[in-house]
Design an enzyme around this catalytic site. Sequence first.
Site, PDB file in Angstrom:
ATOM      1  N   HIS A 180      -0.373  -2.534  -0.645  1.00 34.75           N
ATOM      2  CA  HIS A 180      -0.610  -3.395  -1.521  1.00 34.75           C
ATOM      3  C   HIS A 180      -0.074  -3.366  -2.843  1.00 34.75           C
ATOM      4  O   HIS A 180      -0.569  -3.995  -3.743  1.00 34.75           O
ATOM      5  CB  HIS A 180      -2.215  -3.641  -1.537  1.00 34.75           C
ATOM      6  CG  HIS A 180      -3.263  -2.581  -2.109  1.00 34.75           C
ATOM      7  ND1 HIS A 180      -3.620  -2.863  -3.437  1.00 34.75           N
ATOM      8  CD2 HIS A 180      -3.337  -1.395  -1.891  1.00 34.75           C
ATOM      9  CE1 HIS A 180      -4.439  -1.801  -3.617  1.00 34.75           C
ATOM     10  NE2 HIS A 180      -4.402  -0.850  -2.870  1.00 34.75           N
TER      11      HIS A 180
ATOM     12  N   SER B  59      -5.512   6.207  -0.641  1.00 32.36           N
ATOM     13  CA  SER B  59      -6.343   7.189  -0.693  1.00 32.36           C
ATOM     14  C   SER B  59      -6.492   7.890   0.500  1.00 32.36           C
ATOM     15  O   SER B  59      -6.479   9.182   0.337  1.00 32.36           O
ATOM     16  CB  SER B  59      -7.762   6.517  -0.974  1.00 32.36           C
ATOM     17  OG  SER B  59      -7.674   5.624  -2.068  1.00 32.36           O
TER      18      SER B  59
ATOM     19  N   THR C 238      -7.202   2.326  16.692  1.00 31.28           N
ATOM     20  CA  THR C 238      -6.162   1.324  17.258  1.00 31.28           C
ATOM     21  C   THR C 238      -5.417   0.955  16.054  1.00 31.28           C
ATOM     22  O   THR C 238      -5.944   0.694  15.046  1.00 31.28           O
ATOM     23  CB  THR C 238      -6.841   0.073  18.049  1.00 31.28           C
ATOM     24  OG1 THR C 238      -7.445   0.545  19.168  1.00 31.28           O
ATOM     25  CG2 THR C 238      -5.815  -0.740  18.595  1.00 31.28           C
TER      26      THR C 238
ATOM     27  N   CYS D 276     -14.713   2.288 -16.936  1.00 29.21           N
ATOM     28  CA  CYS D 276     -16.062   1.854 -17.415  1.00 29.21           C
ATOM     29  C   CYS D 276     -16.528   1.169 -16.486  1.00 29.21           C
ATOM     30  O   CYS D 276     -16.344  -0.007 -15.871  1.00 29.21           O
ATOM     31  CB  CYS D 276     -15.977   1.123 -18.867  1.00 29.21           C
ATOM     32  SG  CYS D 276     -17.643   0.124 -18.774  1.00 29.21           S
TER      33      CYS D 276
ATOM     34  N   ASN E  11      -0.418   5.538 -12.619  1.00 28.69           N
ATOM     35  CA  ASN E  11      -0.975   4.472 -12.284  1.00 28.69           C
ATOM     36  C   ASN E  11      -1.211   3.745 -13.616  1.00 28.69           C
ATOM     37  O   ASN E  11      -1.575   2.408 -13.793  1.00 28.69           O
ATOM     38  CB  ASN E  11      -1.916   4.045 -11.564  1.00 28.69           C
ATOM     39  CG  ASN E  11      -2.959   5.098 -11.447  1.00 28.69           C
ATOM     40  OD1 ASN E  11      -2.583   6.473 -11.521  1.00 28.69           O
ATOM     41  ND2 ASN E  11      -4.190   4.932 -11.535  1.00 28.69           N
TER      42      ASN E  11
HETATM   43  C1  LIG Z   1      -3.808   2.522  -5.885  1.00 25.11           C
HETATM   44  C2  LIG Z   1      -3.493   3.729  -5.720  1.00 25.11           C
HETATM   45  C3  LIG Z   1      -3.864   4.689  -4.718  1.00 25.11           C
HETATM   46  C4  LIG Z   1      -4.910   4.368  -3.801  1.00 25.11           C
HETATM   47  O1  LIG Z   1      -4.314   3.304  -2.948  1.00 25.11           O
HETATM   48  P1  LIG Z   1      -5.381   2.568  -1.929  1.00 25.11           P
HETATM   49  O2  LIG Z   1      -4.328   2.057  -0.891  1.00 25.11           O
HETATM   50  O3  LIG Z   1      -5.833   1.522  -2.765  1.00 25.11           O
HETATM   51  O4  LIG Z   1      -6.404   3.309  -1.493  1.00 25.11           O
HETATM   52  C5  LIG Z   1      -3.656   6.019  -4.860  1.00 25.11           C
HETATM   53  N1  LIG Z   1      -2.841   6.421  -6.020  1.00 25.11           N
HETATM   54  C6  LIG Z   1      -2.290   6.002  -6.971  1.00 25.11           C
HETATM   55  C7  LIG Z   1      -1.495   6.295  -7.714  1.00 25.11           C
HETATM   56  C8  LIG Z   1      -2.715   4.359  -6.950  1.00 25.11           C
HETATM   57  O5  LIG Z   1      -2.264   3.548  -7.960  1.00 25.11           O
END
Ligand SMILES: *Cc1c(COP(=O)(O)O)cnc(C)c1O
Length: 406
Positions: A212, A82, A248, A335, A162
């Site tokens: 992640h 993000s 940091t 939702c 996603n």
């Molecule tokens: C998960 C996701 C994000 C956000 O990543 P974070 O590390 O959770 O902030 C942005 N873009 C896409 C396509 C995602 O799947």
Amino acid sequence: MYREKKGKEKMKTIYVDNAATTRTGAAARRAMEACMEEYWANPSSLHSPGQQAREMLERARADIATVLGASPREIYFTSGGSEADNQAILSAAEAGQRRGKRHILSTAFEHHAVLHTLQKLEKQGFEVELLDVHENGNVTPEEVARAIRPDTCLVSAMYANNEIGSILPVAEIGAVCREAGVPFHTDAVQAAGYLPISVKEQKIDMLSLSAHKFHGPRGIGVLYARAGIPLTSLIEGGAQERGKRAGTENLPAIAGMAAALREACAHREENHVRVSALRDRLIAGLSRIPHSALNGDPVNRLPGNVSFCFEGVEGESLLLLLDEAGICASSGSACTSGSLDPSHVLLAIGRPHEIAHGSLRLSLSEENTDEEIDRILETIPAVVARLRDMSPLWQDKRKGKKEFIL
Ligand SMILES: *Cc1c(COP(=O)(O)O)cnc(C)c1O
């Protein structure tokens, strides 16, 4: 993962929500533990432990640069996907503004980290144009080329979606943008570790990653910005990340991310073959459910993405029943707090509201097995049938009082 079922029997949970987050892998955990045990000093400190931490930091940066085909000084660590999306877009907007360019081109099915940043810019007087997405989840380079104007200061188009897993032709879009002299940003959060990335060959100017989503830790990501692309700092403070991102450095997370990305890329091709075979079994099996439809393209999609709409079914009810059966999935619809807004992605590919509400996303990883796919394929058709039996709308359709859509 195990959970207590009613009675004493233990049921193994099937995790198929890897597009939301992945389990932190062994490679990442080992790298993180090593950092916390030995390299806990501040990389900005001049003493030896500080300098050793600095070395670890720069090694992680170089590893990530190598995987992306970039140079280490083009890699900026952020708190995740993000933040990287926000910084890329706001930087391009600020640079555009300085030259009187206030038109931004993106697509209708971007992640909210992109869409909400664009909405913020719209309020500041930028003109944001979101390209329509075809039914199969594609946006063509020709459409991008046609929409670029002399005052376009950024094109932002995601590498892979996603929710429906469709893959955009980023290399071709990159070529169109480079030709027109417009900076090109891609949210590659879902692609990294699963699809090939070469920022040079694909002519990408800015790219976002999140650890992640490829078995790394949460709260850490990367913004790649090609040398010469101006960046605006979102966080002021110290001179970390060459003055573009103060604070940091989260060294354990950074080292964990680098290890996870190396691991994912080392096994990328074999994982792709194995996971897409599981995906295709799921798609074939779920397609047999009457009045259902696959979202996105059957072939041009992420190896782990399965996204369906089931007519006459409410996505959230489906998720709850699947959870009871030990299957952790996700619906496409956002939702929250009772407001039933259907997913903007499903609406963007032309699904009507009623159908978009009955969506289900199963996102696989290389940790899933054939046996798990068997169990999912035994469970979902029965759960869908049960929900339809309870639905007055479905009864009307069956009696011919209402039309079927799918
Ligand atoms: C998960 C996701 C994000 C956000 O990543 P974070 O590390 O959770 O902030 C942005 N873009 C896409 C396509 C995602 O799947």
